[in-house]
Structure formats: C-alpha cells, structure tokens
Design a protein around this motif. Structure first.
Motif, PDB file in Angstrom:
ATOM      1  N   LEU A 129       0.855  -1.198   0.000  1.00 27.01           N
ATOM      2  CA  LEU A 129       0.000   0.000   0.000  1.00 27.01           C
ATOM      3  C   LEU A 129       0.887   1.242   0.000  1.00 27.01           C
ATOM      4  CD1 LEU A 129      -2.635  -1.254   2.624  1.00 27.01           C
ATOM      5  CD2 LEU A 129      -2.904  -1.124   0.137  1.00 27.01           C
ATOM      6  N   ASP A 130       1.887   1.275  -0.877  1.00 30.06           N
ATOM      7  CA  ASP A 130       2.873   2.360  -0.846  1.00 30.06           C
ATOM      8  C   ASP A 130       3.514   2.529  -2.226  1.00 30.06           C
ATOM      9  OD1 ASP A 130       5.151   0.520  -1.159  1.00 30.06           O
ATOM     10  OD2 ASP A 130       4.517  -0.216   0.798  1.00 30.06           O
ATOM     11  N   ASN A 144      -2.275  -0.123  -9.946  1.00 32.15           N
ATOM     12  CA  ASN A 144      -3.152   0.378  -8.876  1.00 32.15           C
ATOM     13  C   ASN A 144      -2.400   1.240  -7.845  1.00 32.15           C
ATOM     14  OD1 ASN A 144      -5.622   0.777  -7.640  1.00 32.15           O
ATOM     15  ND2 ASN A 144      -5.392  -1.009  -6.296  1.00 32.15           N
ATOM     16  N   VAL A 145      -1.551   2.142  -8.368  1.00 34.33           N
ATOM     17  CA  VAL A 145      -0.765   3.006  -7.470  1.00 34.33           C
ATOM     18  C   VAL A 145      -1.690   3.957  -6.699  1.00 34.33           C
ATOM     19  CG1 VAL A 145       1.149   4.628  -7.332  1.00 34.33           C
ATOM     20  CG2 VAL A 145       1.133   2.912  -9.138  1.00 34.33           C
ATOM     21  N   GLU A 146      -2.572   4.665  -7.458  1.00 35.40           N
ATOM     22  CA  GLU A 146      -3.500   5.614  -6.798  1.00 35.40           C
ATOM     23  C   GLU A 146      -4.348   4.892  -5.774  1.00 35.40           C
ATOM     24  OE1 GLU A 146      -3.186   5.578 -10.138  1.00 35.40           O
ATOM     25  OE2 GLU A 146      -2.718   7.618 -10.769  1.00 35.40           O
ATOM     26  N   GLY A 147      -4.792   3.693  -6.142  1.00 36.20           N
ATOM     27  CA  GLY A 147      -5.665   2.909  -5.246  1.00 36.20           C
ATOM     28  C   GLY A 147      -4.996   2.616  -3.918  1.00 36.20           C
ATOM     29  N   ALA A 148      -3.681   2.367  -3.950  1.00 35.20           N
ATOM     30  CA  ALA A 148      -2.949   2.065  -2.709  1.00 35.20           C
ATOM     31  C   ALA A 148      -2.888   3.300  -1.803  1.00 35.20           C
ATOM     32  CB  ALA A 148      -1.543   1.583  -3.055  1.00 35.20           C
ATOM     33  N   TYR A 149      -2.608   4.470  -2.416  1.00 32.79           N
ATOM     34  CA  TYR A 149      -2.563   5.717  -1.632  1.00 32.79           C
ATOM     35  C   TYR A 149      -3.947   6.016  -1.043  1.00 32.79           C
ATOM     36  CZ  TYR A 149       2.187   6.991  -3.130  1.00 32.79           C
ATOM     37  OH  TYR A 149       3.540   7.028  -3.325  1.00 32.79           O
TER      38      TYR A 149
END
Ligand code: ADP
Ligand code: TMP
Length: 238
Positions: free
Chosen positions: A210-211, A221-226
């Motif tokens: 999640l980073d 899914n970068v935005e999703g993790a933030y």
C-alpha cells in the motif's frame, strides 16, 4: 498566511516563504520519482493525499509527545511548517527486511527482525544518497555525537508509536524514511513528510503493498494504494 517567494523545488514538494520568517509553506505535488529521479511519473491526487496523511501522522505524533514541524494545513495541497535547518541525513527505520536492505544483505523481503534497525544515508542526489554510519556523519561534521544519538532515539520512538498505531489499522509498518532539522533554539524536530512515498506499508493479512513500491516496481493500482492508506487513516476517500 501569505505565500511568498519560492525557495526550493524538490522532487515531490515546493517550499515557499511565508510572512513569518520562522515558517515555510510546503506545496505537495503529484510528481513521483524513483531511483533518484531515474523513473518519473505522476500519481493522480498524490499531493493531496500525502499532505493529508502527513498532517494526520504529525498531529498523532505531537499527541504522543514528538515535536514535529507541522503548524497547519491551509489547503488540500499546502502545509505550513516550522522552518528548520535540516540535517543532510535520511534516517531509515526498518522492522522487516525489504528494498535495499534485502539486496545489500541477501535477505528475503518479509523477514521480520527481532528488533528494529536504524540506517543513515547522506542526503545528496549527486552521490546517489550513499549509506553512512554515525562515525562518518560525525567525521563529516553533519551532526554532533549528541545530535546523532537524539536523532536515533527519536527515530526508534517514532517507529514504536507508528508501528503500534498502524497495527490497529491492519497495516504492517515495514520501513520508512525520516528527516530531522533544528529550530532556532537548537531543538531537534521531525520535518519533511510521512506518507506512502517514504514508507513501506503492507496489509497485515494479505501483505499487499500500500505504498510507492507499486510505482517503483510497476505493480499497478498506485493511486488505489494511496487512497486505501488515506481511507484507513482518516476515513476519507480523497
Ligand atoms: P527532495 O529535496 O528530496 O527532492 P522534496 O521534494 O520532498 O524532496 O523537497 C522538500 C525539501 O524540503 C527537502 O529537501 C527537505 O529536506 C526539506 N524540508 C523538509 N522539511 C523542512 C523544514 N521544516 N524546513 C526546511 N526544509 C525542510
Ligand atoms: P530502501 O529499502 O530503498 O533503502 O528504502 C527504505 C525506506 O526509505 C522505504 O520506505 C522508502 C524510503 N526511501 C525514501 O523515502 N527516499 C529514498 O530516497 C529512499 C532510497 C528510500
């Protein structure tokens, strides 16, 4: 609060003067880099999410007795902070092997340490932020012996506080990078930011990342993790 002259544009943030000589305005950008700028991109709304998460962590740490540079959050992307004279050090705290630690020592990612470790890196992009030990930092005149001891003590305390807090949010704090500075009285204060850009957060059950490793390693899914980290911390969706 007036936004004055731009003092510095870094990879993730821009620093401005304010009407108060003891304070700065930090503007959080969506720009993302990895490998000391070798990989560049943007993460939608990252600036907003990192500003909010940093404010959240700093307010929480203040309540636990840690002095931080946080003053206020005048807008979604802006934070007012105490102006510090920064130590040119990146202080990395680690609870679980990952990233450069795993590479350096040939240890598989995910190995849980018996006790946390502290590493120091010289903050110098031209030299690629080399690792250094506390004797090197002393020899280079980057900090006094007492200051280095205080930085390490604070790093361990912050790690303890955040690790325990995040456990309740079902997040394992794998490692993170801190930056410290001194105020005009010489007091050592936590500066910069605490966000998925400079921490490794793994879901406690699934170990999902999640980073920023999702950006560094093209995991998607970068935005999703933030967003998920912001939701777990503050309940907000953005
Ligand atoms: P970088 O310089 O690594 O590209 P950023 O884009 O995050 O990083 O820029 C923020 C800069 O501001 C960093 O160089 C950081 O050390 C510095 N900084 C953080 N907090 C403070 C503070 N309270 N006072 C002065 N400088 C700070
Ligand atoms: P590393 O495993 O690449 O040394 O990273 C350790 C932690 O420090 C990780 O949470 C990411 C963070 N970090 C930064 O915030 N800035 C950096 O320049 C580097 C190298 C790491």
């Amino acid at each position: 609060m007036t936004k004055g002259k731009q003092l510095y544009e870094g990879k993730a943030k821009i620093m401005y003067e304010t009407g108060n000589p003891d304070e700065l305005l930090v503007y959080y950008k969506d720009d993302a880099t990895a490998g000391n700028g070798a990989k560049k991109g943007t993460i939608a709304d990252k600036g907003i999410m990192n500003n909010k998460m940093t404010a959240f962590f700093f307010e929480y740490l203040e309540k636990q007795g840690i002095a931080t540079h946080y003053v206020s959050m005048p807008s979604e992307r802006e934070m007012v902070v105490k102006k510090l004279t920064m130590f040119p050090l990146e202080v990395v705290m680690r609870n679980v092997a990952a990233g450069s630690f795993s590479k350096r020592y040939g240890v598989e990612e995910g190995k849980v340490f018996a006790s946390p470790t502290v590493e120091l890196f010289l903050k110098d992009d031209a030299l690629n932020d080399p690792m250094l030990n506390s004797y090197d930092a002393l020899a280079l005149g980057l900090a006094t012996k007492e200051e280095i001891a205080e930085i390490e003590r604070l790093g361990l305390k912050i790690n303890d506080i955040l690790k325990n807090f995040l456990k309740e949010k079902k997040v394992d704090l794998i490692d993170f990078k801190l930056e410290f500075g001194k105020d005009s009285s010489g007091k050592i204060i936590l500066g910069d930011e605490i966000s998925p850009d400079n921490c490794r957060f793994w879901d406690s059950d699934t170990h999902e990342k999640l980073d920023k490793d999702r950006f560094r390693r093209d995991l998607g899914n970068v935005e999703g993790a933030y967003k998920e980290m912001l939701r777990r911390l503050t309940g907000e969706e953005r």
